[in-house]
Design a protein around this motif. Sequence first.
Motif, mmCIF file in Angstrom:
data_model
loop_
_atom_site.group_PDB
_atom_site.id
_atom_site.type_symbol
_atom_site.label_atom_id
_atom_site.label_comp_id
_atom_site.label_asym_id
_atom_site.label_seq_id
_atom_site.Cartn_x
_atom_site.Cartn_y
_atom_site.Cartn_z
ATOM 1 N N GLU A 1 0.752 -1.492 -0.066
ATOM 2 C CA GLU A 1 0.093 0.013 -0.112
ATOM 3 C C GLU A 1 0.788 1.286 0.054
ATOM 4 N N GLY B 1 3.479 1.508 -1.553
ATOM 5 C CA GLY B 1 4.477 1.518 -2.777
ATOM 6 C C GLY B 1 5.619 0.816 -2.712
ATOM 7 N N TYR B 2 5.697 0.044 -1.995
ATOM 8 C CA TYR B 2 6.775 -1.103 -1.997
ATOM 9 C C TYR B 2 6.447 -2.599 -2.008
#
Length: 495
Positions: A334, A336-337
């Motif tokens: 969530e 961005g990783y």
Amino acid sequence: MKKSLFLSAAIALASTAVSAETLRIPHELGFGGSESLDPISPQRFYEAIQNMYSRLVRQGDDGRPSPDLALSWEATPDAKEWTFNLRPGVTFHNGSAFTAEDVAFSLMRTQSEAIDSPTKGVMAIIDRVEVIDDMTVKVVLKQAHADFPLLVMDYRIKMLDAETCGGDLDAICDTGVGTGPYKLAELDVLGTTTLDRFDDYYGGLPGVEKLELIAIADQAARVAALQAGQIDFIYALSAEQKPLFENNPNFTVQEVATGRWVGMIMNTTMAPFDDPRVRKAIRISVDRDALGKLVYGPGGYVTNCDHPVWSGDQYRADIDCPRDIDQAKALLAEAGYPDGLTVELFVSDISEGAIRMAEVLQNQAADAGITIELVQAPSDGFWGDVWMKEAFFATGWSQRPADQVLNEAFRSTAAWNESAWNDPAFDAGLDAARQELDFAKRKELYGDLQRTLFEEGGSFIPVHLKTVRAFSSKLSGVDPVEDFSIRYENVTKAE
């Protein structure tokens, strides 16, 4: 300065004959030689300060406030004014009488903008201090505080001689003149600082004639020095070091349940830790009980959910925080990783188990796709060069009451807000808890603050510790109840 130099200095002590009337205590040189004798300095010389100065109120055996320089205290019904009745006949090391003027000076300077003490965020609640007479002082607060004596129990809120300090609230006062059991004889922060017994100490004649505070920055060097008989005491041992002294007639080992903790701090303003999902993902990737056993041994800890309020505190919240790798991965995605992330963690041998804790965190977080690269920093100067400067770093705190530590470590304006936590709602919650006069409601408010830190905070505090300390079997009077505030004036040493 290299660690090997401090080890060599410790070993050199072996050739020096030391009387049984001299108690030798190491200090970690955490500020690299810039340690100050001012109790509220951000770079305080802890071991010296604890023995040279006294508090208004000190910790009793039950953890609650008990008399020291104040014999009694009482509050108005709204808890906005607190009157302290002082101990008569107390003198400073220079012969001056201790009075209410010294209390007013000592309390008001904690808020100095010039000194920028870590006590400022906690003591900013004081509006003014009124001198009623020589032995009576009234503290008027800006807002109600039902537990105000807990704040003046702080190990840094010491009473200074206002005249010796020049009466300047904004100046560092490092004269060393206090009312404590020992007085300054020679200051050598990088070597050996010597304190002499203060014969007029109000608590009775201290147990030994001299204290030697010896700079040994490295924990391994401190262990070696105690084994060789070059020092008399080590405050905290790791699980690996404890067996070196157990079952040895030359040493005594004590375990004391405490609110001390070693942790890893994420600066909430620095990427990627400015995202609360990343912070929580790292924290829930760990099995806290397994970490505690690996780092501190079975029974050497109490598991904890990333807040600083220990199990013995009346305001401790019961929070469940099991390891959850799936949720950690989902939170990272969530944020961005989706393929995980890599971060650096700066560690040092600053507190028992700090490096080992970082290694266990590194291994366990890898299961959630989090790669933690450990960067080992020197012990000497760590608190000035690394702490609160890097994005992810080790830390260590001694036991404090809930109100004090939550305000000192997490209020947005606090000097020691090491995670750079800035939440106006949290600050408002701190104020609300202090002002609530009903105990049950106050406890629930403090519980809400602890739950917020687990969900969103930047501190990884997996366990609270039992302090394991070792000292020469020649010593008597080491109180097994006290944690960090050891009453060295009660310690005696046999030949």
